[in-house]
Design a protein around this motif. Structure first.
Motif, PDB file in Angstrom:
ATOM      1  N   UNK A  33       0.836  -1.202   0.000  1.00  0.00           N
ATOM      2  CA  UNK A  33       0.000   0.000   0.000  1.00  0.00           C
ATOM      3  C   UNK A  33       0.873   1.255   0.000  1.00  0.00           C
ATOM      4  N   UNK A  34       0.433   2.262  -0.727  1.00  0.00           N
ATOM      5  CA  UNK A  34       1.135   3.548  -0.720  1.00  0.00           C
ATOM      6  C   UNK A  34       0.466   4.545   0.218  1.00  0.00           C
ATOM      7  N   UNK A  35      -0.860   4.436   0.356  1.00  0.00           N
ATOM      8  CA  UNK A  35      -1.641   5.353   1.192  1.00  0.00           C
ATOM      9  C   UNK A  35      -2.622   4.551   2.048  1.00  0.00           C
ATOM     10  N   UNK A  36      -2.721   4.953   3.303  1.00  0.00           N
ATOM     11  CA  UNK A  36      -3.719   4.367   4.198  1.00  0.00           C
ATOM     12  C   UNK A  36      -4.552   5.496   4.808  1.00  0.00           C
ATOM     13  N   UNK A  37      -5.863   5.317   4.761  1.00  0.00           N
ATOM     14  CA  UNK A  37      -6.794   6.236   5.405  1.00  0.00           C
ATOM     15  C   UNK A  37      -7.460   5.512   6.568  1.00  0.00           C
ATOM     16  N   UNK A  38      -7.522   6.177   7.708  1.00  0.00           N
ATOM     17  CA  UNK A  38      -8.149   5.572   8.879  1.00  0.00           C
ATOM     18  C   UNK A  38      -9.463   6.279   9.145  1.00  0.00           C
ATOM     19  N   UNK A  39     -10.524   5.509   9.173  1.00  0.00           N
ATOM     20  CA  UNK A  39     -11.867   6.069   9.303  1.00  0.00           C
ATOM     21  C   UNK A  39     -12.206   6.397  10.749  1.00  0.00           C
ATOM     22  N   UNK A  40     -12.821   7.573  10.935  1.00  0.00           N
ATOM     23  CA  UNK A  40     -13.366   7.966  12.234  1.00  0.00           C
ATOM     24  C   UNK A  40     -12.334   7.848  13.348  1.00  0.00           C
ATOM     25  N   UNK A  41     -11.185   8.471  13.115  1.00  0.00           N
ATOM     26  CA  UNK A  41     -10.052   8.379  14.038  1.00  0.00           C
ATOM     27  C   UNK A  41     -10.288   9.336  15.208  1.00  0.00           C
ATOM     28  N   UNK A  42     -10.961   8.848  16.255  1.00  0.00           N
ATOM     29  CA  UNK A  42     -11.311   9.692  17.396  1.00  0.00           C
ATOM     30  C   UNK A  42     -10.361   9.435  18.564  1.00  0.00           C
ATOM     31  N   UNK A  43     -10.316  10.385  19.495  1.00  0.00           N
ATOM     32  CA  UNK A  43      -9.329  10.323  20.572  1.00  0.00           C
ATOM     33  C   UNK A  43      -9.493   9.095  21.459  1.00  0.00           C
ATOM     34  N   UNK A  44     -10.710   8.566  21.531  1.00  0.00           N
ATOM     35  CA  UNK A  44     -10.918   7.373  22.352  1.00  0.00           C
ATOM     36  C   UNK A  44     -10.143   6.174  21.801  1.00  0.00           C
ATOM     37  N   UNK A  45      -9.861   6.202  20.510  1.00  0.00           N
ATOM     38  CA  UNK A  45      -9.081   5.122  19.898  1.00  0.00           C
ATOM     39  C   UNK A  45      -7.594   5.402  19.964  1.00  0.00           C
TER      40      UNK A  45
END
Length: 406
Positions: A95-107
């Motif tokens: 992979x060249x790019x990774x997007x992380x969905x809904x990256x909230x502080x609780x995680x």
């Protein structure tokens, strides 16, 4: 910077939830993966969510990792296991790019995950949907005082900037400051992708992290997967912040004999509360309220709807308010910036915080006036055409944006 080239890009979206979960973020992620592949970029969803036979599981371009493992942001053990598997999968598959969905502080475990991927040369971004609760509450309170969303937004931007620059006790340093407002910048990503200009407006007071606004795309599929009985009014997701008090007041109005369909949203849990709110209504007693837990295709819902009511108090974007327009269904919304970003001037827009009585009277007028109804129907078709043009343009720009990151 020298671009990577579309043929060398490989994009992954890491998401704890994925269709058949059918919240807005899940559908957004699936649609982005599908759109990237349709535009010549290899892209995959990476999720612990299992597929379910007979339900809409989203795009076929998805890796469902783990043996029956499913997790959420509050499940530290499950998060650790999934992220370890995801990291192994990503590292082995170019992979060249990774997007992380809904990256909230609780995680909080996303911090090490992002850092580890960055160390092996992968560009990591976060997908940002909704503003933090504390920001929303401040915005809502200021709106009561100001009555103008643009004035409110400028005041909020100034307030956030001041908190950082003048070392507010709430925001002791920059990292904690981003944590306090639940900005994805807390995780130090290489870039941010937001679903609306409004959601993107309050997360980076210095505007130094590359960001791109990629609005949700429209989808339209064949009808009649299941044939539904026609109703006057459809409403979805009767939760507090979705404006369920308006929904209940409309159903409870005894002066009209409208029929209703209430579709529960992506995460459930609100059914009993809402049923209690409408239990004594004539509509319920007369059998004019259809509560639906799930439909595989929303197209069937819109095809069986005369008017869609969307009184949500806030949204990351508000795609649900646009989709009925593809089927010639007029839409009625509450005036909130990200919803306006979706519907433009094609919806019946009620002032923010307006009394339920005004909503009911507006519905009555619309149903009485065939000419006005036809006008909003035509406005909806025109808005859909505008959004499709924007969608195609944005996807090309988004791919170029990611190319230049490398």
């Amino acid at each position: 910077p020298q671009s990577l080239g579309v043929e060398s890009m490989k994009v992954g979206i890491v998401a704890l939830h994925w269709p058949p979960d059918f919240g807005g973020a899940e559908r957004y992620n699936s649609n982005v993966v599908e759109a990237l592949n349709n535009n010549g970029v290899e892209a995959w969803g990476i999720t612990p969510r299992r597929s379910v036979e007979g339900m809409d599981n989203g795009t076929e371009y998805v890796h469902r990792l783990g043996e029956g493992l499913e997790t959420n942001l509050e499940d530290s053990r499950g998060m650790k296991k999934f992220l370890n598997e995801a990291k192994l999968h990503i590292g082995q598959n170019g992979y060249s790019h990774i997007l992380i969905s809904n990256c909230r502080k609780i995680g909080y475990q996303y911090q090490a995950f992002i850092s580890d991927l960055q160390e092996i040369g992968i560009k990591v971004g976060t997908l940002h949907f909704d503003l933090d609760k504390i920001i929303r509450l401040h915005l809502e309170q200021m709106m009561k005082d100001e009555g103008d969303w643009d004035v409110v937004a400028k005041k909020m931007e100034k307030y956030i900037k001041g908190c950082f620059e003048y070392n507010s006790p709430l925001l002791q340093d920059e990292t904690l400051g981003y944590w306090a407002i639940d900005s994805p910048l807390y995780f130090q990503p290489d870039f941010v992708v937001s679903c609306s200009e409004w959601s993107n407006r309050f997360i980076d007071y210095k505007q130094r992290t590359p960001s791109f606004v990629l609005h949700p795309g429209l989808t339209k599929r064949p009808l009649n997967k299941e044939k539904l009985e026609k109703v006057d009014i459809t409403m979805i997701n009767p939760m507090y912040h979705k404006g369920r008090s308006y929904m209940a007041d409309i159903v409870n109005d005894y002066s009209n004999k409208w029929t209703y369909r209430i579709l529960l949203g992506g995460y459930g849990g609100q059914k009993e509360d809402f049923l209690n709110m409408i239990a004594d209504s004539w509509a319920v007693r007369d059998g004019r309220v259809d509560i639906v837990d799930y439909v595989e295709r929303m197209e069937d819902v819109w095809d069986a709807t005369k008017l869609f009511i969307f009184p949500s108090r806030f949204e990351g974007y508000g795609m649900s308010a646009v989709e009925p327009m593809m089927h010639g269904v007029p839409v009625m919304v509450q005036d909130y910036p990200s919803i306006r970003e979706a519907v433009g001037d094609a919806a019946i827009i009620m002032p923010y915080g307006e009394d339920s009585k005004e909503w009911i009277e507006t519905i009555e007028e619309l149903f009485f006036d065939d000419e006005e109804y036809a006008q909003f129907k035509e406005k909806g078709y025109k808005r859909v055409s505008q959004l499709l043009d924007r969608e195609h343009e944005e996807m090309s720009q988004f791919i170029e944006f990611m190319e230049k990151l490398v």
